[in-house]
Design an enzyme around this catalytic site. Structure first.
Site, PDB file in Angstrom:
ATOM      1  N   GLU A 216       0.806  -1.222   0.000  1.00  0.00           N
ATOM      2  CA  GLU A 216       0.000   0.000   0.000  1.00  0.00           C
ATOM      3  C   GLU A 216       0.836   1.268   0.000  1.00  0.00           C
ATOM      4  O   GLU A 216       1.714   1.451   0.850  1.00  0.00           O
ATOM      5  CB  GLU A 216      -0.944   0.007   1.208  1.00  0.00           C
ATOM      6  CG  GLU A 216      -1.876   1.209   1.232  1.00  0.00           C
ATOM      7  CD  GLU A 216      -3.043   1.061   2.187  1.00  0.00           C
ATOM      8  OE1 GLU A 216      -3.751   2.057   2.410  1.00  0.00           O
ATOM      9  OE2 GLU A 216      -3.244  -0.050   2.723  1.00  0.00           O
ATOM     10  N   LYS A 232      -8.621  -1.220   0.739  1.00  0.00           N
ATOM     11  CA  LYS A 232      -9.706  -1.605   1.634  1.00  0.00           C
ATOM     12  C   LYS A 232     -10.600  -2.580   0.874  1.00  0.00           C
ATOM     13  O   LYS A 232     -11.203  -2.224  -0.128  1.00  0.00           O
ATOM     14  CB  LYS A 232     -10.504  -0.375   2.084  1.00  0.00           C
ATOM     15  CG  LYS A 232     -11.507  -0.627   3.172  1.00  0.00           C
ATOM     16  CD  LYS A 232     -10.896  -1.192   4.421  1.00  0.00           C
ATOM     17  CE  LYS A 232      -9.889  -0.274   5.067  1.00  0.00           C
ATOM     18  NZ  LYS A 232      -9.307  -0.891   6.302  1.00  0.00           N
TER      19      LYS A 232
END
Length: 404
Positions: A216, A232
């Site tokens: 990420e 997410k």
């Protein structure tokens, strides 16, 4: 006890996530800044000042990262590693602090400046080549900081808080540790080689090391533009898992909520009207999981310094929740063990770019134990036991790499 085989302080920068290939094995530590929660001063401002004193011009990141000119690195500063713990990020944001870190030897903010010159290498410093090991590696049984039932109960408490209107979403994270003997560096390197790791590397200090295999992007600055890529949404990396994730209204709603949070975070440092979401809910594999990610971009407002930028995005919205400060208060109330090195930031600040990964899929080593964390975002529709299973699925490849 200091971990056996870790690079000494003042070692080379070869393992730092995001370091340019031209600097690996040639950039050596010149200076180091460390800060812990409870120390005086604003950590974001202190980091900016420290880097500026070492000729990394980060007091206006809208301008410092626009030049295509590469400095003469024969004797100049090559760049700096930057680490911010979850607690360090909460301090920068003015959020509530949670439980103490289970790895107190690791500072909450570390900045290490490297010079592209052999002349800064201390006399007699060992190379610590990547293949060097000291003793057989043995990892003991994992000791979780809470039981699956405790984790599920925390999810239920978040759902109750959402129902009361206290928060919209909260990321709940668990921790486990295992004792070890031998040299931890090869195990940490295996973690950095996990498939899908964008931010793969190791940072170490006196008696500690961090191994990161994160997919990420928390913060990337190039040419006056800032990018964050919140992740997410998780499913098995199969055709069925992909279809299920793409079709899930719960996962999409959870994801869009965090994208909106990151849009708001970037708006604090952006030229008005420039915040964009050019890519929404795209699936990308990490190990045996699909992860949903989006791109959120903006043009940085002139005069914005690194400190202001860090305060805007730390800690990352995908590992806190929304609203961020209310989510941090829930996290502090529910999690029995601090997040330590996880859910923070680690990466590289150079003369022409900033690139920090969010420290998910990350482990810490102290003199006796290895520590890992994993969790997930909780919404009103979350199933507690499904959330427990998702956290276990995220932790499994990290644990396997450390054991191998």
């Amino acid at each position: 006890m200091k971990p056996v085989g870790l690079y000494p302080t003042h070692g080379p920068a070869r393992d730092i996530p995001g370091i340019p290939a031209s600097c690996r094995d040639q950039a050596w530590e010149r200076s180091r800044f460390e800060w812990r929660v409870g120390d005086p001063g604003d950590p974001a401002a202190l980091v900016e000042s420290f880097l500026t004193r070492h000729n990394l011009i980060v007091n206006d990141v809208s301008a410092c990262c626009t030049s295509s000119e590469v400095p003469d690195r024969e004797h100049d500063i090559c760049g700096a590693a930057l680490f911010v713990s979850a607690a360090g990020g909460a301090a920068m944001a003015g959020g509530r602090q949670g439980a103490p870190s289970p790895v107190p030897s690791v500072p909450d903010v570390v900045a290490v400046v490297y010079a592209h010159s052999a002349t800064v290498r201390p006399q007699g410093e060992p190379d610590a080549p990547s293949g060097q090991t000291h003793g057989d590696w043995r990892l003991g049984a994992w000791r979780p900081s809470w039981s699956p039932a405790d984790h599920a109960a925390a999810v239920e408490q978040v759902r109750a808080s959402i129902a009361r209107g206290d928060v919209y979403q909260v990321n709940v994270v668990g921790h486990a540790s295992a004792g070890y003997t031998g040299d931890p560096l090869p195990a940490l390197r295996r973690l950095t080689r996990l498939p899908g790791a964008r931010y793969a590397g190791i940072l170490s200090g006196d008696g500690w090391a961090i191994g990161c295999g994160s997919p990420e992007t928390l913060l990337r600055v190039r040419g006056g533009e800032v990018l964050t890529r919140p992740i997410k949404g998780t499913a098995p990396a199969t055709a069925a898992g992909r279809a299920e994730l793409l079709a899930s209204p719960k996962e999409r709603a959870e994801h869009v909520m965090i994208v909106d949070l990151m849009r708001n975070d970037l708006s604090h440092v952006a030229v008005t009207g420039t915040v964009r979401v050019p890519r929404l809910f795209a699936l990308r594999p990490w190990c045996d999981l699909w992860q949903a990610e989006s791109d959120v971009t903006a043009r940085i407002r002139p005069g914005t310094g690194l400190a202001e930028l860090l305060r805007a995005v730390c800690p990352g919205g995908s590992v806190t929740g929304a609203p961020k400060l209310a989510a941090l208060a829930e996290i502090a109330r529910l999690e029995p063990v601090g997040r330590g090195v996880s859910m923070g930031a680690l990466g590289w600040i150079g003369p022409d770019s900033i690139d920090l990964g969010l420290t998910i899929r990350t482990a810490a080593v102290d003199g006796t134990s290895v520590h890992v964390w994993a969790g997930g975002g909780i919404t009103i529709d979350s199933d507690p036991w499904a959330e427990v299973a998702e956290a276990a699925a995220k932790a499994a490849p990290v644990r396997t790499a450390l054991h191998s």
